[in-house]
Scaffold this motif. Structure first.
Motif, mmCIF file in Angstrom:
data_model
loop_
_atom_site.group_PDB
_atom_site.id
_atom_site.type_symbol
_atom_site.label_atom_id
_atom_site.label_comp_id
_atom_site.label_asym_id
_atom_site.label_seq_id
_atom_site.Cartn_x
_atom_site.Cartn_y
_atom_site.Cartn_z
ATOM 1 N N GLU A 1 0.829 -1.213 0.000
ATOM 2 C CA GLU A 1 0.000 0.000 0.000
ATOM 3 C C GLU A 1 0.860 1.259 0.000
ATOM 4 O O GLU A 1 0.496 2.270 -0.615
ATOM 5 C CB GLU A 1 -0.941 -0.002 1.200
ATOM 6 N N ASP B 1 -5.917 0.718 -11.207
ATOM 7 C CA ASP B 1 -6.572 0.129 -10.036
ATOM 8 C C ASP B 1 -6.808 -1.363 -10.233
ATOM 9 O O ASP B 1 -6.681 -2.154 -9.296
ATOM 10 C CB ASP B 1 -7.911 0.830 -9.761
ATOM 11 N N GLN B 2 -7.155 -1.750 -11.462
ATOM 12 C CA GLN B 2 -7.402 -3.162 -11.747
ATOM 13 C C GLN B 2 -6.123 -3.976 -11.576
ATOM 14 O O GLN B 2 -6.145 -5.080 -11.003
ATOM 15 C CB GLN B 2 -7.948 -3.330 -13.169
ATOM 16 N N ALA C 1 -5.386 -4.173 -7.897
ATOM 17 C CA ALA C 1 -6.361 -5.008 -7.194
ATOM 18 C C ALA C 1 -5.996 -6.483 -7.313
ATOM 19 O O ALA C 1 -6.173 -7.260 -6.360
ATOM 20 C CB ALA C 1 -7.762 -4.762 -7.740
ATOM 21 N N ARG D 1 -3.190 -7.075 -4.965
ATOM 22 C CA ARG D 1 -3.700 -6.990 -3.585
ATOM 23 C C ARG D 1 -4.451 -8.269 -3.204
ATOM 24 O O ARG D 1 -4.416 -8.699 -2.046
ATOM 25 C CB ARG D 1 -4.602 -5.766 -3.448
ATOM 26 N N SER D 2 -5.127 -8.879 -4.178
ATOM 27 C CA SER D 2 -5.885 -10.095 -3.882
ATOM 28 C C SER D 2 -4.971 -11.243 -3.484
ATOM 29 O O SER D 2 -5.402 -12.177 -2.794
ATOM 30 C CB SER D 2 -6.739 -10.495 -5.089
ATOM 31 N N TYR E 1 -9.463 -12.553 -12.191
ATOM 32 C CA TYR E 1 -8.149 -12.320 -11.576
ATOM 33 C C TYR E 1 -7.081 -12.117 -12.649
ATOM 34 O O TYR E 1 -6.297 -11.168 -12.596
ATOM 35 C CB TYR E 1 -7.783 -13.505 -10.686
ATOM 36 N N GLY F 1 -6.807 -8.798 -14.516
ATOM 37 C CA GLY F 1 -6.105 -7.717 -13.831
ATOM 38 C C GLY F 1 -4.645 -8.027 -13.651
ATOM 39 O O GLY F 1 -3.778 -7.174 -13.884
#
Length: 305
Positions: free
Chosen positions: A82, A122-123, A126, A129-130, A146, A149
């Motif tokens: 982050e 962002d995609q 994300a 991040r997943s 998934y 992205g």
């Protein structure tokens, strides 16, 4: 030293002469070029010299985010990830950063012929991040979200530094993103299992009767062999049609041809690995990768004249 000379030439062609900016781009390029066994290297070689520094800088924003999500103490990964994402958006807004990669990438996005949207960024973030809050994929359709992205958005973002790819180009790039991501999941299945992650769709395991505990324990079965063969065929069966789609695109075809040179040998390496696939990462021979890269180099050199 040879790589450094090349980077200097690229920066000259790109018109980047500010000493601080050149130093930042040099860091980004050298880091990106170290990924010689992956798609990043091919992506950089696929674009004309003037776009290579921009492409490398954009790619490193994504690669560093991925590294922070995958490496280091587990309890620190989310915070470090982050921090990087926040620092990137701050650099994008201000146009500069004290961090070399972000400084170069902020400039690249300011002068790029196509500005990637924040939704696309962002995609890509994300998907990374997943991995920090990993959830398995019940169906192939869930897995595709998934992959769209993780690989698709990342490739679209990076190649936007080259120019407009249009709707057809986006479809082609995402298709290759799916294929590259799936074969990567197969090649890394043993490493991911040790991390407690199973990326293959659960419906596929159920279809062939593969038990999760066998994969985690490294027990190879005939059902596992059938599952791996099915997933590889899913990739190789789709590749000719997607490559044919790319043939009509103004500049994507050479890149897609080189991706074929990367994906096919990796698929073969996965199949040839057999039981060892559950003990170590499958690695393809380097020859096809180098040939694909050199083909891209020649193609990009001609189109940049």
């Amino acid at each position: 030293m040879g790589g450094l000379v090349l980077v200097r030439r690229w920066l000259d062609v790109a018109g980047v002469f500010d000493p601080v900016l050149r130093a930042a781009y040099t860091v980004a390029c050298r880091r990106a070029l170290s990924d010689r066994a992956g798609v990043t290297w091919l992506g950089i070689l696929s674009v004309p010299s003037r776009a290579r520094p921009l492409t490398a800088a954009a790619a490193m924003v994504i690669l560093e985010a991925d590294a922070r999500a995958d490496e280091g103490p587990h309890e620190q990964r989310l915070e470090r990830f982050e921090e990087w994402v926040d620092a990137w958006y701050a650099a994008l807004d201000s146009g500069s950063s004290a961090e070399p990669i972000l400084h170069a990438a902020a400039h690249a996005h300011r002068v790029a012929p196509v500005k990637p949207t924040r939704a696309l960024m962002d995609q890509a973030f994300a998907a990374a991040r997943s991995d920090l809050d990993f959830r398995e994929f019940p169906t192939y359709a869930d897995w595709q979200v998934y992959a769209s992205g993780s690989a698709g958005a990342a490739m679209l973002w990076t190649l936007s530094m080259r120019g407009e790819y249009g709707e057809s180009g986006e479809r082609i790039i995402r298709e290759y993103g799916y294929m590259a991501q799936l074969v990567d999941c197969l090649a890394d299945v043993s490493e991911d299992a040790r991390e407690g992650r199973l990326y293959l769709p659960l419906e596929d395991l159920a279809r062939f009767g593969v038990r999760r505990e066998d994969l985690e324990a490294g027990r190879w079965t005939s059902a596992t062999a059938d599952l791996v063969a099915f997933e590889v065929a899913r990739i190789t069966g789709r590749m000719p049609a997607v490559l044919e789609m790319a043939r009509a695109h103004p500049w994507l075809y050479p890149f897609c041809s080189a991706l074929d040179e990367y994906i096919r040998p990796l698929c073969a390496a996965v199949l040839e690995a057999g039981p060892s696939l559950l003990r170590r990462v499958a690695v393809p021979p380097t020859g096809p990768m180098v040939r694909g890269g050199m083909s891209l180099w020649r193609s990009a050199h001609v189109t940049s004249r």
